[in-house]
Every structure is written in C-alpha cells, then in structure tokens.
Design an enzyme around this catalytic site. Structure first.
Site, mmCIF file in Angstrom:
data_model
loop_
_atom_site.group_PDB
_atom_site.id
_atom_site.type_symbol
_atom_site.label_atom_id
_atom_site.label_comp_id
_atom_site.label_asym_id
_atom_site.label_seq_id
_atom_site.Cartn_x
_atom_site.Cartn_y
_atom_site.Cartn_z
ATOM 1 N N ILE A 186 0.832 -1.203 0.000
ATOM 2 C CA ILE A 186 0.000 0.000 0.000
ATOM 3 C C ILE A 186 0.867 1.253 0.000
ATOM 4 C CG2 ILE A 186 -1.866 1.218 1.191
ATOM 5 C CD1 ILE A 186 -2.657 -1.499 2.433
ATOM 6 N N ASP A 242 14.722 1.156 10.473
ATOM 7 C CA ASP A 242 13.604 0.618 11.244
ATOM 8 C C ASP A 242 12.909 1.748 12.006
ATOM 9 O OD1 ASP A 242 13.011 -2.521 12.584
ATOM 10 O OD2 ASP A 242 12.059 -0.710 13.392
ATOM 11 N N ASN A 257 6.689 -4.631 16.907
ATOM 12 C CA ASN A 257 6.775 -3.890 15.647
ATOM 13 C C ASN A 257 5.637 -2.885 15.500
ATOM 14 O OD1 ASN A 257 7.473 -3.049 13.123
ATOM 15 N ND2 ASN A 257 7.828 -5.086 12.304
ATOM 16 N N SER A 280 -7.300 -0.699 10.314
ATOM 17 C CA SER A 280 -7.860 -1.833 9.580
ATOM 18 C C SER A 280 -9.280 -2.115 10.052
ATOM 19 C CB SER A 280 -6.989 -3.071 9.837
ATOM 20 O OG SER A 280 -7.651 -4.249 9.429
ATOM 21 N N TYR A 330 -2.654 -9.263 16.008
ATOM 22 C CA TYR A 330 -2.545 -8.242 14.953
ATOM 23 C C TYR A 330 -3.674 -7.222 15.111
ATOM 24 C CZ TYR A 330 -3.197 -5.811 10.620
ATOM 25 O OH TYR A 330 -3.393 -4.809 9.703
ATOM 26 N N LYS A 334 -3.569 -2.992 16.187
ATOM 27 C CA LYS A 334 -4.190 -1.853 15.513
ATOM 28 C C LYS A 334 -5.119 -1.116 16.477
ATOM 29 C CE LYS A 334 -2.252 -2.266 11.542
ATOM 30 N NZ LYS A 334 -1.312 -1.238 11.048
ATOM 31 N N LEU A 340 -6.844 -13.741 -0.227
ATOM 32 C CA LEU A 340 -7.525 -14.358 -1.365
ATOM 33 C C LEU A 340 -6.959 -13.945 -2.713
ATOM 34 C CD1 LEU A 340 -9.933 -16.068 -2.404
ATOM 35 C CD2 LEU A 340 -11.276 -13.946 -2.421
HETATM 36 P P1 NAD Z 1 3.433 -4.635 3.473
HETATM 37 O O1 NAD Z 1 4.013 -5.692 4.330
HETATM 38 O O2 NAD Z 1 3.434 -4.809 1.999
HETATM 39 O O3 NAD Z 1 4.158 -3.237 3.760
HETATM 40 C C1 NAD Z 1 4.650 -2.915 5.025
HETATM 41 C C2 NAD Z 1 6.036 -2.301 4.811
HETATM 42 O O4 NAD Z 1 6.559 -1.894 6.065
HETATM 43 C C3 NAD Z 1 7.032 -3.302 4.204
HETATM 44 O O5 NAD Z 1 7.746 -2.683 3.153
HETATM 45 C C4 NAD Z 1 7.966 -3.632 5.368
HETATM 46 O O6 NAD Z 1 9.279 -3.916 4.924
HETATM 47 C C5 NAD Z 1 7.898 -2.348 6.176
HETATM 48 N N1 NAD Z 1 8.158 -2.499 7.620
HETATM 49 C C6 NAD Z 1 7.582 -3.392 8.474
HETATM 50 N N2 NAD Z 1 8.040 -3.189 9.717
HETATM 51 C C7 NAD Z 1 8.911 -2.130 9.659
HETATM 52 C C8 NAD Z 1 9.694 -1.442 10.603
HETATM 53 N N3 NAD Z 1 9.697 -1.813 11.898
HETATM 54 N N4 NAD Z 1 10.459 -0.410 10.187
HETATM 55 C C9 NAD Z 1 10.469 -0.045 8.880
HETATM 56 N N5 NAD Z 1 9.750 -0.662 7.915
HETATM 57 C C10 NAD Z 1 8.979 -1.691 8.323
HETATM 58 O O7 NAD Z 1 1.951 -4.376 4.021
HETATM 59 P P2 NAD Z 1 0.774 -3.514 3.377
HETATM 60 O O8 NAD Z 1 -0.256 -4.464 2.876
HETATM 61 O O9 NAD Z 1 1.325 -2.484 2.479
HETATM 62 O O10 NAD Z 1 0.180 -2.818 4.695
HETATM 63 C C11 NAD Z 1 0.635 -1.556 5.085
HETATM 64 C C12 NAD Z 1 -0.064 -1.197 6.385
HETATM 65 O O11 NAD Z 1 -1.477 -1.265 6.196
HETATM 66 C C13 NAD Z 1 0.255 -2.160 7.532
HETATM 67 O O12 NAD Z 1 0.365 -1.417 8.738
HETATM 68 C C14 NAD Z 1 -0.981 -3.058 7.607
HETATM 69 O O13 NAD Z 1 -1.214 -3.546 8.906
HETATM 70 C C15 NAD Z 1 -2.069 -2.113 7.171
HETATM 71 N N6 NAD Z 1 -3.219 -2.805 6.580
HETATM 72 C C16 NAD Z 1 -3.046 -3.665 5.538
HETATM 73 C C17 NAD Z 1 -4.155 -4.336 5.007
HETATM 74 C C18 NAD Z 1 -3.987 -5.334 3.883
HETATM 75 O O14 NAD Z 1 -4.879 -6.176 3.681
HETATM 76 N N7 NAD Z 1 -2.901 -5.287 3.123
HETATM 77 C C19 NAD Z 1 -5.429 -4.097 5.506
HETATM 78 C C20 NAD Z 1 -5.570 -3.187 6.559
HETATM 79 C C21 NAD Z 1 -4.451 -2.539 7.086
HETATM 80 C C1 WQD Z 2 -10.981 -12.906 2.210
HETATM 81 C C2 WQD Z 2 -12.040 -13.974 1.988
HETATM 82 C C3 WQD Z 2 -11.650 -15.985 3.261
HETATM 83 C C4 WQD Z 2 -7.953 -17.075 1.143
HETATM 84 C C5 WQD Z 2 -7.418 -10.151 6.115
HETATM 85 C C6 WQD Z 2 -7.045 -9.776 7.511
HETATM 86 C C7 WQD Z 2 -7.400 -8.337 7.763
HETATM 87 C C8 WQD Z 2 -6.801 -7.444 6.679
HETATM 88 C C9 WQD Z 2 -7.218 -7.903 5.304
HETATM 89 C C10 WQD Z 2 -4.766 -6.501 7.529
HETATM 90 C C11 WQD Z 2 -12.452 -14.676 3.281
HETATM 91 C C12 WQD Z 2 -11.548 -16.270 1.768
HETATM 92 C C13 WQD Z 2 -9.102 -16.418 1.569
HETATM 93 C C14 WQD Z 2 -8.059 -18.350 0.530
HETATM 94 C C15 WQD Z 2 -10.449 -18.238 0.779
HETATM 95 N N1 WQD Z 2 -5.386 -7.416 6.748
HETATM 96 N N2 WQD Z 2 -10.326 -16.996 1.379
HETATM 97 N N3 WQD Z 2 -9.318 -18.885 0.371
HETATM 98 O O1 WQD Z 2 -9.456 -12.488 6.100
HETATM 99 O O2 WQD Z 2 -10.979 -10.745 5.021
HETATM 100 O O3 WQD Z 2 -8.796 -10.038 5.973
HETATM 101 O O4 WQD Z 2 -6.789 -9.267 5.178
HETATM 102 O O5 WQD Z 2 -5.282 -5.641 8.161
HETATM 103 O O6 WQD Z 2 -6.915 -7.973 9.025
HETATM 104 O O7 WQD Z 2 -7.810 -10.565 8.405
HETATM 105 O O8 WQD Z 2 -8.854 -11.385 3.891
HETATM 106 O O9 WQD Z 2 -8.079 -12.264 1.725
HETATM 107 O O10 WQD Z 2 -7.580 -13.604 3.835
HETATM 108 O O11 WQD Z 2 -9.910 -13.496 2.961
HETATM 109 O O12 WQD Z 2 -11.581 -18.750 0.615
HETATM 110 O O13 WQD Z 2 -7.045 -18.992 0.142
HETATM 111 O O14 WQD Z 2 -11.499 -15.008 1.154
HETATM 112 O O15 WQD Z 2 -12.330 -17.028 3.951
HETATM 113 O O16 WQD Z 2 -13.835 -14.958 3.194
HETATM 114 P P1 WQD Z 2 -9.617 -11.247 5.291
HETATM 115 P P2 WQD Z 2 -8.507 -12.713 3.080
#
Ligand code: NAD
Ligand code: WQD
Length: 344
Positions: A20, A66, A107, A132, A156, A160, A208
């Site tokens: 992201i 970091d 972290n 999240s 996790y 948050k 997914l």
């Molecule tokens: P990501 O793992 O792709 O990106 C996180 C980045 O942070 C990575 O580049 C990693 O190297 C870096 N990082 C981790 N710990 C660090 C530290 N201590 N110091 C410096 N760099 C560090 O994850 P993402 O999907 O891009 O998610 C970004 C943020 O959004 C995260 O905080 C995650 O919890 C949150 N988030 C993600 C999702 C999702 O589904 N991807 C959903 C909701 C919230």
């Molecule tokens: C989506 C749907 C699964 C994989 C997670 C974290 C959440 C956030 C977003 C960080 C669900 C189904 C999945 C597979 C499947 N991350 N599924 N087969 O669980 O909604 O959210 O990511 O903040 O905190 O919990 O996302 O993509 O894992 O699942 O059927 O191999 O797909 O059951 O219904 P989720 P997901």
C-alpha cells in the site's frame, strides 16, 4: 501543520516500499507532494524503488531503517523538512501474529510509539495511520460504520486497536495540537495500472486475491475456498475489496483534509460494495482469461461470514470515493501478476 503549498510538503512514508505504501507514493507524486520513504525491507524488495522511479519519473528519496530506531528517527526529523507522516510500517499477517504475539506488539505498537515520540519531540504533529477493519467487533448489522463497537480476536487486530487508542489519548492530551487520521482499510486488492508494482507476498499468500493470481499463473494448483456454508448469497465469505490505488488516493485526500482540520479523524476506506469469494473468482477469470480451479474446504478458523464498509463518511468529509470496480482490480492485478510489464 501550517497551510503550505502542497509542493513544499515533505511526507515521511514509513513502510513506503510495501504494497500500500508504494502505491500511496505514486498518488503523492501525482498530487505534487514530495515524500521520503523509510523502510527496513522485512516484507518488501528494494526493486520497488526503481519501479517507483519508472512510474513517477523521479527516483524516490529513501532511507533504509527501522521505525523503532530512536536515533535514526531523531536524525531523520532534524535533517529533513518533514511536515507530515503516513505510517504504513508494520506486520500484517493474522495467523503469524497468533504464533508470534510479542513480535507483532513490538513492531506495530512499540514501533508506532517510538514514531509518535519522535514526532512530538520534532513538533511534527500530522499523522495518517494505517488502521484496519479488523478493529471492528463482529457485527450482524452491516455495513460497518465508524461508530460501531471495536474489538479484536488476534494480536494483529489488537495491535491496531491499541495504536488507535494511543492516537485518541494523544489528541485528548494535546487538544488542537495534532492532526491525525485513522484510516480503516477494508480489503486492498489490485496493482498500479503499469503492472510495475503490486502485492508481492514473500511466501504462501494468506489473502484471497494474491492466491487466486498465483493459481492463474500456475504457481498454485487450485484455490481452497474456505467454506460455502456461510449465511451469504452464495455461501462463501463476503468482503469489501478496494483497489489499492483508490486506497492510495484516499491517503492524499486525508492529508489535504488534515491541513485545515486539526484533531482526530477516523474513516473507513472501502467501496461499500460487498463481494463474495466466488465473485472474486469469476471476476479474475474474466480478467485473466484463465480458469481458476477451486475446491470447497472447511471454514478457516476466525473468519467472519461477511463485512463491508459504510463508506459515506469518507465521501462526506474527504470528498473521496472508490472509483474502481472488481473487474478493474482483477485486470490490474493480472497485469502485475502475469509480469508482462515487469519483464518489459
Ligand atoms: P506490506 O508488508 O506490503 O508493507 C509494510 C512495509 O513496512 C514493508 O515494506 C515492510 O518492509 C515495512 N516495515 C515493516 N516493519 C517495519 C519497521 N519496523 N520499520 C520499517 N519498515 C517496516 O503491508 P501492506 O499491505 O502495504 O500494509 C501496510 C499497512 O497497512 C500495515 O500497517 C498493515 O497492517 C495495514 N493494513 C493492511 C491491510 C492489507 O490487507 N494489506 C489491511 C488493513 C491494514
Ligand atoms: C478474504 C475472503 C476468506 C484465502 C485479512 C485480515 C485483515 C486485513 C485484510 C490486515 C475470506 C476467503 C481467503 C483463501 C479463501 N489485513 N479466502 N481462500 O481475512 O478478510 O482479511 O486481510 O489488516 O486484518 O484478516 O482477507 O483475503 O484472507 O480473505 O476462501 O485462500 O477469502 O475465507 O472470506 P480477510 P482474506
């Protein structure tokens, strides 16, 4: 932050080499905002920096390190004219957090605390935080609104929840001093339209959409659908999938809002359009032209049947709404996954 011309803004993007964060850097560049990436590459690759340069036309300013490194943060704030921070750095795998809770609290919580203390010392008080939808308690009532009850079922999610709490307490302790946006992401999917950056899981994808993409390329044999006996239209899990570029643009909108609105903002970043696992499968088959074989297996422990966002507050306050639909998410994801653009 004093109202400044956007071109003078230097935004510190922690975790900016991640999925992201890297897409948000593109959106910042498109908005004419300068940014500085801090990343330790624990879950991303250095090659992202070159690809950001290809997309934006300028090599990103970058510091490897970091977010928990106090001395590094002090140097960083003293040597760079940082006006605001977008804090992506953190770990995000739910299952891993259950196995390694202290690593996640260190972290995600201690890292955020160190960052906030460095910001306070440097008098930089504008922050956009990656929260999240996982902070919401299970709810029979959908869609989820920002004032719904909060809870978590894994370290996790609690990490948050705790950082959200820290930010609320900080705003209360120093009223009007801080400009904080807590952005609650739903399910980010897709990739930049260039196909040069995207989600790049380092091991077997938990989520997914990257898993489906790897089935399409033949890296995985078939998708396991975690249950089709949920009380949902087709029995499979329902979520709010949002294009990662829509999410990125939401961060720019939040930064602009904070320039004129001190205090604490909390908004959902979702589409408000629920979609099932099988909806995603069908959309990806259309996008890739490839069949996605799947088998129905048992529910995944901890999964909820369905949740999606009430996205109206972000539209009302930020003038932001997700623009891209599921087919566009899958088309952009396929271009990234198939590697066509990367190998060019
Ligand atoms: P990501 O793992 O792709 O990106 C996180 C980045 O942070 C990575 O580049 C990693 O190297 C870096 N990082 C981790 N710990 C660090 C530290 N201590 N110091 C410096 N760099 C560090 O994850 P993402 O999907 O891009 O998610 C970004 C943020 O959004 C995260 O905080 C995650 O919890 C949150 N988030 C993600 C999702 C999702 O589904 N991807 C959903 C909701 C919230
Ligand atoms: C989506 C749907 C699964 C994989 C997670 C974290 C959440 C956030 C977003 C960080 C669900 C189904 C999945 C597979 C499947 N991350 N599924 N087969 O669980 O909604 O959210 O990511 O903040 O905190 O919990 O996302 O993509 O894992 O699942 O059927 O191999 O797909 O059951 O219904 P989720 P997901």
């Amino acid at each position: 932050m004093h109202p400044k011309q956007e071109r003078q803004l230097v935004i510190l993007v922690t975790g900016g080499a991640g999925f992201i964060g890297s897409h948000t850097c593109v959106a910042l560049a498109e908005a004419g905002m300068q940014y500085l990436i801090l990343d330790n590459f624990c879950n991303s690759r250095r090659s992202v920096l070159d690809r950001l340069a290809r997309i934006t036309g300028a090599a990103p300013a970058f510091i490897e390190g970091d977010v928990r490194d106090v001395a590094l943060l002090q140097r960083l704030f003293s040597e760079h004219p940082i006006s605001a921070v977008i804090h992506f750095a953190g770990l995000k795998a739910v299952g891993e957090s259950v196995r390694e809770p202290l690593r996640y609290y260190d972290n995600n919580v201690a890292g955020s605390l160190t960052l906030l203390q460095a910001m306070q010392a440097a008098e930089v008080r504008t922050l956009v935080f990656s929260s999240s939808a996982t902070v919401y308690a299970e709810s029979a009532v959908q869609p989820l609104r920002e004032d719904f009850p909060l809870s978590a079922t894994n370290p996790y999610g609690w990490s948050k929840f705790m950082v959200e709490r820290m930010l609320a307490d900080l705003d209360q302790a120093e009223p009007g001093q801080w400009r904080i946006a807590r952005l609650r992401y739903f399910n980010p999917v897709g990739a930049h339209e260039s196909g040069l950056i995207g989600e790049d899981p380092q091991d077997v994808p938990n989520n997914l959409s990257p898993y489906i993409a790897q089935v399409a390329t033949g890296q995985r044999e078939a998708l396991s659908v975690y249950g089709n006996d949920y009380p949902t239209p087709d029995g499979t899990g329902v979520r709010d999938y949002i294009h990662v570029m829509d999410l990125a643009e939401g961060h720019v909108a939040a930064l602009r809002y904070l320039q004129t609105h001190p205090g604490l903002l909390t908004v959902n970043l979702g589409t408000g359009r629920p979609a099932s696992v099988l909806d995603m499968v069908r959309s990806f088959e259309r996008a890739s032209g490839r069949p996605i074989p799947y088998r129905i297996v048992a529910r995944r422990p901890g999964d909820l049947a369905q949740y999606w966002a009430d996205a109206s507050l972000a539209e009302q306050l930020l003038g932001w709404r997700a623009q891209r639909d599921l087919d566009r998410m899958c088309a952009d994801l396929w271009r990234w996954q198939s590697g066509a653009a990367q190998s060019a």
